[in-house]
Design a protein around this motif. Structure first.
Motif, PDB file in Angstrom:
ATOM      1  N   HIS A 107       0.876  -1.161   0.000  1.00 50.81           N
ATOM      2  CA  HIS A 107       0.000   0.000   0.000  1.00 50.81           C
ATOM      3  C   HIS A 107       0.917   1.214   0.000  1.00 50.81           C
ATOM      4  CE1 HIS A 107      -3.637  -2.256   0.555  1.00 50.81           C
ATOM      5  NE2 HIS A 107      -3.193  -2.818   1.663  1.00 50.81           N
ATOM      6  N   LEU A 108       0.835   2.012  -1.064  1.00 49.65           N
ATOM      7  CA  LEU A 108       1.819   3.060  -1.300  1.00 49.65           C
ATOM      8  C   LEU A 108       1.436   4.402  -0.705  1.00 49.65           C
ATOM      9  CD1 LEU A 108       2.596   2.473  -5.089  1.00 49.65           C
ATOM     10  CD2 LEU A 108       3.982   1.739  -3.147  1.00 49.65           C
ATOM     11  N   ASP A 109       2.437   5.122  -0.265  1.00 48.79           N
ATOM     12  CA  ASP A 109       2.367   6.581  -0.197  1.00 48.79           C
ATOM     13  C   ASP A 109       2.732   7.021  -1.607  1.00 48.79           C
ATOM     14  OD1 ASP A 109       3.196   9.285  -0.136  1.00 48.79           O
ATOM     15  OD2 ASP A 109       3.563   9.161   2.006  1.00 48.79           O
ATOM     16  N   ARG A 110       1.709   7.322  -2.423  1.00 46.11           N
ATOM     17  CA  ARG A 110       1.939   7.484  -3.858  1.00 46.11           C
ATOM     18  C   ARG A 110       2.875   8.647  -4.172  1.00 46.11           C
ATOM     19  NH1 ARG A 110      -0.228   6.065  -8.924  1.00 46.11           N
ATOM     20  NH2 ARG A 110       1.386   6.816 -10.335  1.00 46.11           N
ATOM     21  N   ALA A 111       2.739   9.747  -3.455  1.00 43.75           N
ATOM     22  CA  ALA A 111       3.620  10.882  -3.722  1.00 43.75           C
ATOM     23  C   ALA A 111       5.072  10.497  -3.441  1.00 43.75           C
ATOM     24  CB  ALA A 111       3.210  12.078  -2.880  1.00 43.75           C
ATOM     25  N   ARG A 112       5.312   9.772  -2.366  1.00 47.60           N
ATOM     26  CA  ARG A 112       6.667   9.356  -2.020  1.00 47.60           C
ATOM     27  C   ARG A 112       7.204   8.359  -3.045  1.00 47.60           C
ATOM     28  NH1 ARG A 112       7.435   7.455   4.050  1.00 47.60           N
ATOM     29  NH2 ARG A 112       6.856   9.635   4.303  1.00 47.60           N
ATOM     30  N   PHE A 113       6.360   7.464  -3.504  1.00 49.19           N
ATOM     31  CA  PHE A 113       6.767   6.476  -4.504  1.00 49.19           C
ATOM     32  C   PHE A 113       7.194   7.167  -5.799  1.00 49.19           C
ATOM     33  CE2 PHE A 113       5.479   3.705  -8.088  1.00 49.19           C
ATOM     34  CZ  PHE A 113       6.276   2.598  -7.839  1.00 49.19           C
ATOM     35  N   ASP A 114       6.365   8.095  -6.284  1.00 41.78           N
ATOM     36  CA  ASP A 114       6.693   8.800  -7.522  1.00 41.78           C
ATOM     37  C   ASP A 114       7.957   9.635  -7.369  1.00 41.78           C
ATOM     38  OD1 ASP A 114       4.440   7.653  -8.546  1.00 41.78           O
ATOM     39  OD2 ASP A 114       3.358   9.521  -8.918  1.00 41.78           O
ATOM     40  N   THR A 115       8.119  10.281  -6.210  1.00 45.55           N
ATOM     41  CA  THR A 115       9.314  11.084  -5.971  1.00 45.55           C
ATOM     42  C   THR A 115      10.564  10.222  -5.970  1.00 45.55           C
ATOM     43  OG1 THR A 115       8.085  12.754  -4.727  1.00 45.55           O
ATOM     44  CG2 THR A 115      10.459  12.610  -4.325  1.00 45.55           C
ATOM     45  N   ALA A 116      10.474   9.024  -5.383  1.00 50.52           N
ATOM     46  CA  ALA A 116      11.627   8.125  -5.340  1.00 50.52           C
ATOM     47  C   ALA A 116      12.061   7.727  -6.743  1.00 50.52           C
ATOM     48  CB  ALA A 116      11.308   6.892  -4.511  1.00 50.52           C
ATOM     49  N   LEU A 117      11.104   7.435  -7.616  1.00 50.17           N
ATOM     50  CA  LEU A 117      11.447   7.063  -8.984  1.00 50.17           C
ATOM     51  C   LEU A 117      12.057   8.241  -9.731  1.00 50.17           C
ATOM     52  CD1 LEU A 117       8.359   4.897 -10.034  1.00 50.17           C
ATOM     53  CD2 LEU A 117      10.666   4.090  -9.512  1.00 50.17           C
ATOM     54  N   LEU A 118      11.482   9.423  -9.546  1.00 52.53           N
ATOM     55  CA  LEU A 118      11.994  10.604 -10.238  1.00 52.53           C
ATOM     56  C   LEU A 118      13.414  10.929  -9.772  1.00 52.53           C
ATOM     57  CD1 LEU A 118      11.285  12.808 -12.262  1.00 52.53           C
ATOM     58  CD2 LEU A 118      10.276  14.119 -10.387  1.00 52.53           C
ATOM     59  N   GLU A 119      13.655  10.845  -8.469  1.00 50.09           N
ATOM     60  CA  GLU A 119      14.998  11.111  -7.958  1.00 50.09           C
ATOM     61  C   GLU A 119      15.996  10.063  -8.437  1.00 50.09           C
ATOM     62  OE1 GLU A 119      14.480  11.358  -3.751  1.00 50.09           O
ATOM     63  OE2 GLU A 119      13.779  13.454  -3.817  1.00 50.09           O
ATOM     64  N   ALA A 120      15.548   8.824  -8.570  1.00 44.63           N
ATOM     65  CA  ALA A 120      16.435   7.776  -9.085  1.00 44.63           C
ATOM     66  C   ALA A 120      16.817   8.055 -10.533  1.00 44.63           C
ATOM     67  CB  ALA A 120      15.759   6.413  -8.963  1.00 44.63           C
ATOM     68  N   ALA A 121      15.849   8.516 -11.337  1.00 44.21           N
ATOM     69  CA  ALA A 121      16.153   8.843 -12.730  1.00 44.21           C
ATOM     70  C   ALA A 121      17.150   9.989 -12.811  1.00 44.21           C
ATOM     71  CB  ALA A 121      14.866   9.195 -13.473  1.00 44.21           C
ATOM     72  N   GLU A 122      16.977  11.006 -11.977  1.00 45.01           N
ATOM     73  CA  GLU A 122      17.906  12.130 -11.968  1.00 45.01           C
ATOM     74  C   GLU A 122      19.289  11.705 -11.489  1.00 45.01           C
ATOM     75  OE1 GLU A 122      16.196  16.214 -10.991  1.00 45.01           O
ATOM     76  OE2 GLU A 122      14.837  14.889  -9.890  1.00 45.01           O
ATOM     77  N   ALA A 123      19.324  10.877 -10.446  1.00 44.23           N
ATOM     78  CA  ALA A 123      20.614  10.422  -9.926  1.00 44.23           C
ATOM     79  C   ALA A 123      21.355   9.580 -10.948  1.00 44.23           C
ATOM     80  CB  ALA A 123      20.402   9.619  -8.638  1.00 44.23           C
ATOM     81  N   ALA A 124      20.626   8.852 -11.776  1.00 44.91           N
ATOM     82  CA  ALA A 124      21.259   8.018 -12.799  1.00 44.91           C
ATOM     83  C   ALA A 124      21.821   8.840 -13.947  1.00 44.91           C
ATOM     84  CB  ALA A 124      20.256   6.991 -13.332  1.00 44.91           C
ATOM     85  N   GLY A 125      21.337  10.086 -14.115  1.00 40.25           N
ATOM     86  CA  GLY A 125      21.891  10.923 -15.166  1.00 40.25           C
ATOM     87  C   GLY A 125      20.885  11.663 -16.006  1.00 40.25           C
ATOM     88  N   ALA A 126      19.579  11.467 -15.777  1.00 40.83           N
ATOM     89  CA  ALA A 126      18.579  12.200 -16.553  1.00 40.83           C
ATOM     90  C   ALA A 126      18.531  13.649 -16.092  1.00 40.83           C
ATOM     91  CB  ALA A 126      17.210  11.547 -16.397  1.00 40.83           C
ATOM     92  N   LEU A 127      18.369  14.556 -17.037  1.00 43.91           N
ATOM     93  CA  LEU A 127      18.190  15.974 -16.743  1.00 43.91           C
ATOM     94  C   LEU A 127      16.704  16.270 -16.718  1.00 43.91           C
ATOM     95  CD1 LEU A 127      19.547  18.865 -16.527  1.00 43.91           C
ATOM     96  CD2 LEU A 127      19.021  19.049 -18.962  1.00 43.91           C
ATOM     97  N   ARG A 128      16.233  16.921 -15.682  1.00 48.38           N
ATOM     98  CA  ARG A 128      14.809  17.227 -15.565  1.00 48.38           C
ATOM     99  C   ARG A 128      14.537  18.676 -15.889  1.00 48.38           C
ATOM    100  NH1 ARG A 128      10.974  17.254 -10.181  1.00 48.38           N
ATOM    101  NH2 ARG A 128       9.059  17.872 -11.260  1.00 48.38           N
TER     102      ARG A 128
END
Length: 392
Positions: A107-128
């Motif tokens: 059961h997700l905290d949806r905002a936290r889940f989406d933020t975690a994925l977005l931060e992972a993409a940025e940390a991997a090298g994506a520019l936002r």
């Protein structure tokens, strides 16, 4: 696209991803880890709170492949041990995930889940870039994309670290070899490219979020519940913070007749159910507001073309009854990324094959959905007659 650590790009990139939800982030993660320069364009916040708070166990292997499973598992979400359904009869049936191959869901905290994925993409090298796509133009070997932005944030070139780029003002122009539409059900980018999202029905979700009650149970039952009614069906599930999501599902043209758009009527109907009402016992009042959103299945045809691919709900959106929206978002994001990488490597049929796969997945979903709705034969009402006529 080159091998090695992705570089930051301010004007040009290999792939532009429009949308920062699970599908867009999954595509961005897969692409940057294959060596692509990726710009991810997404609003600072979604237009409305994202609904989709239960994560099926099948998402586990996908999150592991993306390298984020450990972070998600430790990020304050609560276990989901399965679901119950009052469907086709008065008694509930139960599906448990505890003994499944992937264990319980979340059961997700949806905002936290989406933020975690977005931060992972940025940390991997994506520019936002924070903003939206205003225009897209196809040139001989790339796209010219105009964005309406308020600023940009991005990662450093080294995976695992993050930084902030300078604010760029109210818009900009990017060039990209490929574009990915991860804008959700509206499929805004795919529409601009001539694709046609098609809906199967007018299913609509009227959703309320119940805040954690002061005197509620310390540990709610960690299962979701679906209960059918003459006008549609209810869905409810606990949230990690002790709150609860409650959704009424019916067709858009039936909302006025049922008065479900009236918060007090919506609440009274929930209290009159045979089973959902027991999950609502700690609450005495309805939520402050209801969110109304399109929820029926849809499919964009084609879901890809020369230089572009749609992923997540922009490609195929499922009926919430299937409880696999986030799983499909992650899977199609990764599969769309693979198709782009294959196309770049010289496989000129990869994107067309991906589009056919999306259509096949959608047709498979419609068939399974029709079978499920056929199981409920207790009511001869407009909502159910429509679905009993549907063969998928």
């Amino acid at each position: 696209m080159k091998a090695g650590t992705p570089r930051r790009c301010d004007v040009s990139c290999d792939v532009l991803v429009a949308g920062g939800g699970p599908a867009g982030c999954a595509a961005a993660l897969a692409l940057v880890r294959a060596g692509a320069d990726v710009v991810l364009v997404a609003p600072a916040a979604p237009d409305r709170p994202r609904i989709g708070e239960s994560l099926a166990p099948a998402a586990g292997p996908l999150l592991e492949r993306l390298g984020v499973l450990g972070r998600i598992a430790l990020d304050g979400h609560a276990p989901c041990y399965g679901g119950r359904a009052v469907w086709g009869g008065d008694g509930p049936s139960e599906v448990s995930s505890v003994l499944g191959p992937y264990g319980p869901g979340l059961h997700l905290d949806r905002a936290r889940f989406d933020t975690a994925l977005l931060e992972a993409a940025e940390a991997a090298g994506a520019l936002r870039r924070t903003g939206r796509i205003r225009a897209v133009e196809r040139l001989p070997d790339h796209w010219r994309v105009t964005t309406a932005t308020t600023g940009t944030t991005g990662s450093t070139a080294t995976a695992g670290t993050t930084g902030t780029a300078a604010t760029t003002g109210a818009g900009g122009t990017l060039t990209a070899r490929y574009v990915v539409d991860a804008t959700g059900r509206p499929a805004r980018l795919a529409r601009r490219l001539g694709a046609a999202p098609g809906r199967s029905d007018r299913l609509t979700a009227l959703t309320g979020i119940l805040a954690a009650p002061g005197g509620g149970p310390a540990e709610p039952e960690r299962t979701s519940l679906v209960e059918s009614t003459p006008w549609g069906w209810w869905y409810t599930a606990p949230l990690p913070d002790g709150g609860r999501v409650l959704m009424a599902m019916t067709d858009a043209d039936l909302v006025a007749g049922t008065l479900l758009h009236d918060r007090d009527v919506w609440w009274a109907r929930a209290q009159a159910t045979g089973h959902v009402r027991h999950r609502l016992a700690p609450w005495r009042e309805p939520p402050r507001q209801l969110d109304v959103a399109t929820a029926g299945p849809s499919c964009t045809r084609p879901a890809a073309g020369p230089g572009w691919a749609a992923v997540g709900d922009a490609a195929t959106a499922t009926d919430p009854l299937a409880a696999r929206g986030i799983v499909m978002a992650l899977a199609t994001g990764m599969e769309g990324a693979r198709a782009i990488l294959a196309d770049h490597a010289g496989d000129r049929g990869a994107l067309a094959a991906y589009a056919r796969r999306i259509t096949a997945l959608h047709e498979e979903h419609l068939h399974a959905r029709a079978v499920q709705y056929q199981r409920e034969q207790r009511w001869d009402t407009p909502f159910w007659r429509r679905r009993h006529r549907t063969t998928g």
